[in-house]
Scaffold this motif. Structure first.
Motif, PDB file in Angstrom:
ATOM      1  N   LEU A 192       0.824  -1.206   0.000  1.00  0.00           N
ATOM      2  CA  LEU A 192       0.000   0.000   0.000  1.00  0.00           C
ATOM      3  C   LEU A 192       0.860   1.259   0.000  1.00  0.00           C
ATOM      4  O   LEU A 192       0.568   2.231  -0.702  1.00  0.00           O
ATOM      5  N   ALA A 193       1.930   1.230   0.788  1.00  0.00           N
ATOM      6  CA  ALA A 193       2.826   2.397   0.825  1.00  0.00           C
ATOM      7  C   ALA A 193       3.454   2.652  -0.533  1.00  0.00           C
ATOM      8  O   ALA A 193       3.541   3.802  -0.992  1.00  0.00           O
ATOM      9  N   HIS A 194       3.888   1.588  -1.200  1.00  0.00           N
ATOM     10  CA  HIS A 194       4.472   1.738  -2.537  1.00  0.00           C
ATOM     11  C   HIS A 194       3.450   2.299  -3.522  1.00  0.00           C
ATOM     12  O   HIS A 194       3.783   3.148  -4.354  1.00  0.00           O
ATOM     13  N   MET A 195       2.218   1.807  -3.445  1.00  0.00           N
ATOM     14  CA  MET A 195       1.204   2.224  -4.409  1.00  0.00           C
ATOM     15  C   MET A 195       0.723   3.647  -4.144  1.00  0.00           C
ATOM     16  O   MET A 195       0.323   4.357  -5.075  1.00  0.00           O
ATOM     17  N   ARG A 196       0.766   4.078  -2.898  1.00  0.00           N
ATOM     18  CA  ARG A 196       0.282   5.422  -2.570  1.00  0.00           C
ATOM     19  C   ARG A 196       1.348   6.487  -2.770  1.00  0.00           C
ATOM     20  O   ARG A 196       1.028   7.646  -3.016  1.00  0.00           O
ATOM     21  N   LEU A 212       3.136   2.489   6.691  1.00  0.00           N
ATOM     22  CA  LEU A 212       4.355   1.897   7.251  1.00  0.00           C
ATOM     23  C   LEU A 212       4.366   1.994   8.770  1.00  0.00           C
ATOM     24  O   LEU A 212       4.843   1.079   9.458  1.00  0.00           O
ATOM     25  N   SER A 213       3.829   3.090   9.299  1.00  0.00           N
ATOM     26  CA  SER A 213       3.746   3.236  10.748  1.00  0.00           C
ATOM     27  C   SER A 213       2.811   2.196  11.353  1.00  0.00           C
ATOM     28  O   SER A 213       3.096   1.641  12.427  1.00  0.00           O
ATOM     29  N   SER A 214       1.707   1.903  10.669  1.00  0.00           N
ATOM     30  CA  SER A 214       0.780   0.868  11.145  1.00  0.00           C
ATOM     31  C   SER A 214       1.461  -0.495  11.173  1.00  0.00           C
ATOM     32  O   SER A 214       1.285  -1.282  12.115  1.00  0.00           O
ATOM     33  N   ALA A 215       2.254  -0.780  10.147  1.00  0.00           N
ATOM     34  CA  ALA A 215       2.988  -2.049  10.106  1.00  0.00           C
ATOM     35  C   ALA A 215       3.995  -2.124  11.256  1.00  0.00           C
ATOM     36  O   ALA A 215       4.141  -3.171  11.914  1.00  0.00           O
ATOM     37  N   GLU A 216       4.680  -1.010  11.515  1.00  0.00           N
ATOM     38  CA  GLU A 216       5.649  -0.986  12.608  1.00  0.00           C
ATOM     39  C   GLU A 216       4.972  -1.220  13.955  1.00  0.00           C
ATOM     40  O   GLU A 216       5.472  -1.981  14.802  1.00  0.00           O
ATOM     41  N   GLU A 217       3.826  -0.573  14.166  1.00  0.00           N
ATOM     42  CA  GLU A 217       3.106  -0.732  15.432  1.00  0.00           C
ATOM     43  C   GLU A 217       2.678  -2.175  15.651  1.00  0.00           C
ATOM     44  O   GLU A 217       2.760  -2.703  16.769  1.00  0.00           O
ATOM     45  N   MET A 218       2.227  -2.837  14.591  1.00  0.00           N
ATOM     46  CA  MET A 218       1.820  -4.233  14.715  1.00  0.00           C
ATOM     47  C   MET A 218       3.018  -5.136  15.004  1.00  0.00           C
ATOM     48  O   MET A 218       2.912  -6.118  15.749  1.00  0.00           O
ATOM     49  N   CYS A 219       4.157  -4.805  14.424  1.00  0.00           N
ATOM     50  CA  CYS A 219       5.377  -5.578  14.703  1.00  0.00           C
ATOM     51  C   CYS A 219       5.775  -5.450  16.169  1.00  0.00           C
ATOM     52  O   CYS A 219       6.169  -6.428  16.808  1.00  0.00           O
ATOM     53  N   ASN A 233      13.141  -1.507   4.635  1.00  0.00           N
ATOM     54  CA  ASN A 233      13.501  -1.494   3.209  1.00  0.00           C
ATOM     55  C   ASN A 233      12.610  -0.544   2.414  1.00  0.00           C
ATOM     56  O   ASN A 233      13.076   0.137   1.492  1.00  0.00           O
ATOM     57  N   THR A 234      11.329  -0.491   2.780  1.00  0.00           N
ATOM     58  CA  THR A 234      10.405   0.400   2.065  1.00  0.00           C
ATOM     59  C   THR A 234      10.722   1.857   2.358  1.00  0.00           C
ATOM     60  O   THR A 234      10.740   2.703   1.455  1.00  0.00           O
ATOM     61  N   TYR A 235      10.969   2.172   3.639  1.00  0.00           N
ATOM     62  CA  TYR A 235      11.390   3.532   3.980  1.00  0.00           C
ATOM     63  C   TYR A 235      12.656   3.917   3.211  1.00  0.00           C
ATOM     64  O   TYR A 235      12.788   5.041   2.711  1.00  0.00           O
ATOM     65  N   TYR A 236      13.582   2.975   3.115  1.00  0.00           N
ATOM     66  CA  TYR A 236      14.857   3.259   2.440  1.00  0.00           C
ATOM     67  C   TYR A 236      14.637   3.541   0.953  1.00  0.00           C
ATOM     68  O   TYR A 236      15.221   4.478   0.404  1.00  0.00           O
ATOM     69  N   VAL A 252      15.188  12.955   4.450  1.00  0.00           N
ATOM     70  CA  VAL A 252      15.831  12.685   5.744  1.00  0.00           C
ATOM     71  C   VAL A 252      14.970  11.771   6.616  1.00  0.00           C
ATOM     72  O   VAL A 252      15.467  10.808   7.204  1.00  0.00           O
ATOM     73  N   TYR A 253      13.673  12.068   6.708  1.00  0.00           N
ATOM     74  CA  TYR A 253      12.803  11.273   7.589  1.00  0.00           C
ATOM     75  C   TYR A 253      12.753   9.797   7.203  1.00  0.00           C
ATOM     76  O   TYR A 253      13.013   8.924   8.049  1.00  0.00           O
ATOM     77  N   PRO A 254      12.426   9.447   5.952  1.00  0.00           N
ATOM     78  CA  PRO A 254      12.378   8.009   5.624  1.00  0.00           C
ATOM     79  C   PRO A 254      13.737   7.322   5.748  1.00  0.00           C
ATOM     80  O   PRO A 254      13.798   6.141   6.119  1.00  0.00           O
ATOM     81  N   LEU A 255      14.816   8.014   5.441  1.00  0.00           N
ATOM     82  CA  LEU A 255      16.139   7.405   5.587  1.00  0.00           C
ATOM     83  C   LEU A 255      16.469   7.149   7.058  1.00  0.00           C
ATOM     84  O   LEU A 255      17.040   6.104   7.407  1.00  0.00           O
ATOM     85  N   ARG A 256      16.103   8.101   7.915  1.00  0.00           N
ATOM     86  CA  ARG A 256      16.350   7.905   9.348  1.00  0.00           C
ATOM     87  C   ARG A 256      15.509   6.745   9.878  1.00  0.00           C
ATOM     88  O   ARG A 256      15.978   5.934  10.691  1.00  0.00           O
ATOM     89  N   LYS A 257      14.246   6.644   9.438  1.00  0.00           N
ATOM     90  CA  LYS A 257      13.391   5.530   9.856  1.00  0.00           C
ATOM     91  C   LYS A 257      13.938   4.194   9.337  1.00  0.00           C
ATOM     92  O   LYS A 257      13.865   3.181  10.043  1.00  0.00           O
ATOM     93  N   ALA A 258      14.483   4.205   8.142  1.00  0.00           N
ATOM     94  CA  ALA A 258      15.067   2.976   7.586  1.00  0.00           C
ATOM     95  C   ALA A 258      16.197   2.466   8.471  1.00  0.00           C
ATOM     96  O   ALA A 258      16.330   1.254   8.689  1.00  0.00           O
ATOM     97  N   CYS A 259      16.990   3.379   8.994  1.00  0.00           N
ATOM     98  CA  CYS A 259      18.108   2.991   9.864  1.00  0.00           C
ATOM     99  C   CYS A 259      17.617   2.513  11.224  1.00  0.00           C
ATOM    100  O   CYS A 259      18.042   1.462  11.723  1.00  0.00           O
ATOM    101  N   SER A 260      16.709   3.274  11.834  1.00  0.00           N
ATOM    102  CA  SER A 260      16.260   2.929  13.187  1.00  0.00           C
ATOM    103  C   SER A 260      15.485   1.617  13.199  1.00  0.00           C
ATOM    104  O   SER A 260      15.599   0.828  14.153  1.00  0.00           O
ATOM    105  N   LEU A 261      14.711   1.338  12.165  1.00  0.00           N
ATOM    106  CA  LEU A 261      13.947   0.084  12.125  1.00  0.00           C
ATOM    107  C   LEU A 261      14.862  -1.112  11.886  1.00  0.00           C
ATOM    108  O   LEU A 261      14.633  -2.189  12.441  1.00  0.00           O
ATOM    109  N   LEU A 262      15.882  -0.929  11.067  1.00  0.00           N
ATOM    110  CA  LEU A 262      16.814  -2.032  10.855  1.00  0.00           C
ATOM    111  C   LEU A 262      17.594  -2.323  12.135  1.00  0.00           C
ATOM    112  O   LEU A 262      17.958  -3.474  12.396  1.00  0.00           O
ATOM    113  N   GLU A 263      17.842  -1.311  12.938  1.00  0.00           N
ATOM    114  CA  GLU A 263      18.488  -1.507  14.241  1.00  0.00           C
ATOM    115  C   GLU A 263      17.620  -2.384  15.146  1.00  0.00           C
ATOM    116  O   GLU A 263      18.130  -3.157  15.963  1.00  0.00           O
TER     117      GLU A 263
END
Length: 419
Positions: A192-196, A212-219, A233-236, A252-263
């Motif tokens: 959905l994020a890719h398509m939107r 993507l935030s909803s997916a993170e919350e469920m994780c 990967n999607t944020y990146y 900056v925001y999606p790249l920072r989220k890509a790093c923090s989520l991979l951590e």
């Protein structure tokens, strides 16, 4: 199959979970077949009515969640079939999206070649949601697909609540597990994020990030660590798309989220492959911050990139320190010299008020011998020489020189000491 159930679906008081689930399964299966047929035969099919029916059936499933309290083995099987059909439908939608974008690119290329003097539409960037031609049939059902996927993303959490409250009876092998449902949910939100996401429409950014935030919350809620990597990967990809379009502030925001989520994916982040991936992502984040003149943020990102460098990567860089010249080593393994230079460039800047610090201090050099550490120090010293024209870093250069002279003795390394 939906004809006998049509009256039940329109009357929510009579519609049980069993009937709604099987009706939705039938329509989702039909939609999957139609999408796959469309892609394989390259023949347009009007999917509007099918997708409308899918939305109606999935709404009925969501509304009938409370009726599952009186469920039996047949209702369990209906839910199981529904979950499998949702995942297959998502895969078909993903294939259609890729197919539709390929078709649009071909059309753009054809228009360009037939009339090279006429300006063409902007090329599609990675992750773009809509297709540019208004009269293109392939893009006509994209909004309806997004709506259907949004409905499946509402049914999946409902199904997980049911499964936690009332586990499968006997737990046969063919029944879907909670982890499989979580995988389907995360992958649906990613799609959905890719398509939107549309790089030309800033309003679409928020919608993509919300998915993507909803997916993170469920994780987080379900302890599903594998999902962090997929969302990361999607944020990146979104961040790189914005960066390549020179929209640095937005990247900056999606790249920072890509790093923090991979951590957060501790299993992968503890491996050499995961650490190297993190290192490169922090490098891209630092470059983006630097281009956006956020020098303090850039320095922090490059420092984290240096910290995440795997020991194996550092060892591969310095293992031939006794037999090869420093320039040769830097040419064979450019990652570490490049990171050191970028870190120092962000710190040693006319517009940066940060205290100059050593890049080597951020790296884990405990496992290296003195001669191998000296290679790192030489890389840092060369970078400082190049950047010293803008800032006085004599004190730091002298400190590195003194460290090198301690390692390069007149007996062991006379040439390097003299140089």
């Amino acid at each position: 199959m939906i004809r006998p159930l049509r009256s039940l679906l329109t009357d929510s008081s009579d519609c049980t979970y069993f009937h709604a689930a099987y009706a939705a399964t039938a329509k989702l299966s039909l939609g999957s077949v139609q999408f796959d047929k469309l892609v394989t035969s390259n023949t347009y099919i009007d999917m509007t009515s099918t997708l409308t029916e899918i939305n109606r059936c999935l709404s009925a499933v969501h509304s009938a969640e409370e009726s599952y309290k009186q469920a039996n083995d047949h209702t369990d099987q209906a839910l199981n079939s529904l979950l499998k059909s949702i995942d297959i439908f998502r895969q078909s939608c993903a294939r259609y999206r890729e197919f539709a974008e390929r078709q649009t690119k071909k059309k753009l290329e054809s228009n360009t070649s037939s009339n090279s003097s006429t300006p063409t539409s902007t090329p599609i960037h990675s992750g773009r949601s809509s297709l540019p031609s208004a009269d293109n049939d392939w893009s006509a059902c994209i909004p309806a697909i997004i709506s259907a996927l949004q409905h499946t993303s509402e049914v999946l959490p409902s199904a997980m609540r049911i499964m936690k409250r009332k586990p499968w009876r006997g737990k046969p092998k063919q029944m879907v597990s909670l982890n499989e449902v979580m995988s389907a949910f995360v992958e649906t939100m990613v799609l959905l994020a890719h398509m939107r996401f549309d790089i030309d429409d800033e309003d679409s950014y928020g919608s993509a990030y919300e998915n993507l935030s909803s997916a993170e919350e469920m994780c987080v809620f379900n302890g599903f660590s594998n999902g962090y990597r997929w969302v990361s990967n999607t944020y990146y990809k979104i961040g790189v798309t914005l960066h390549n379009a020179e929209l640095y502030a937005g990247a900056v925001y999606p790249l920072r989220k890509a790093c923090s989520l991979l951590e957060k994916d501790e299993t992968r982040a503890s491996t050499d492959t995961g650490r190297l991936q993190l290192c490169k992502r922090y490098e891209v984040l630092g470059t983006c911050c630097q281009k956006d003149k956020r020098f303090e943020d850039a320095t922090k990102a490059f420092k984290l990139a240096l910290k995440r460098l795997p020991s194996s990567t550092i060892e591969a860089f310095v293992k031939e320190a006794d037999s090869l010249a420093i320039y040769t080593l830097m040419g064979k393994h450019p990652l570490i010299p490049k990171l050191i230079e970028r870190y120092l460039r962000a710190t040693i800047s006319d517009e940066s008020d940060l205290e100059i610090s050593f890049a080597s201090e951020a790296m884990d050099l405990r496992h290296l011998e003195s001669s191998q550490k000296s290679i790192i120090y030489e890389c840092e010293l060369r970078s400082m020489y190049m950047l010293s024209s803008s800032t006085d870093c004599t004190r730091q250069q002298n400190a590195i020189l003194n460290a090198l002279l301690r390692h390069y003795t007149a007996r062991s390394y006379p040439i390097r000491r003299a140089r």
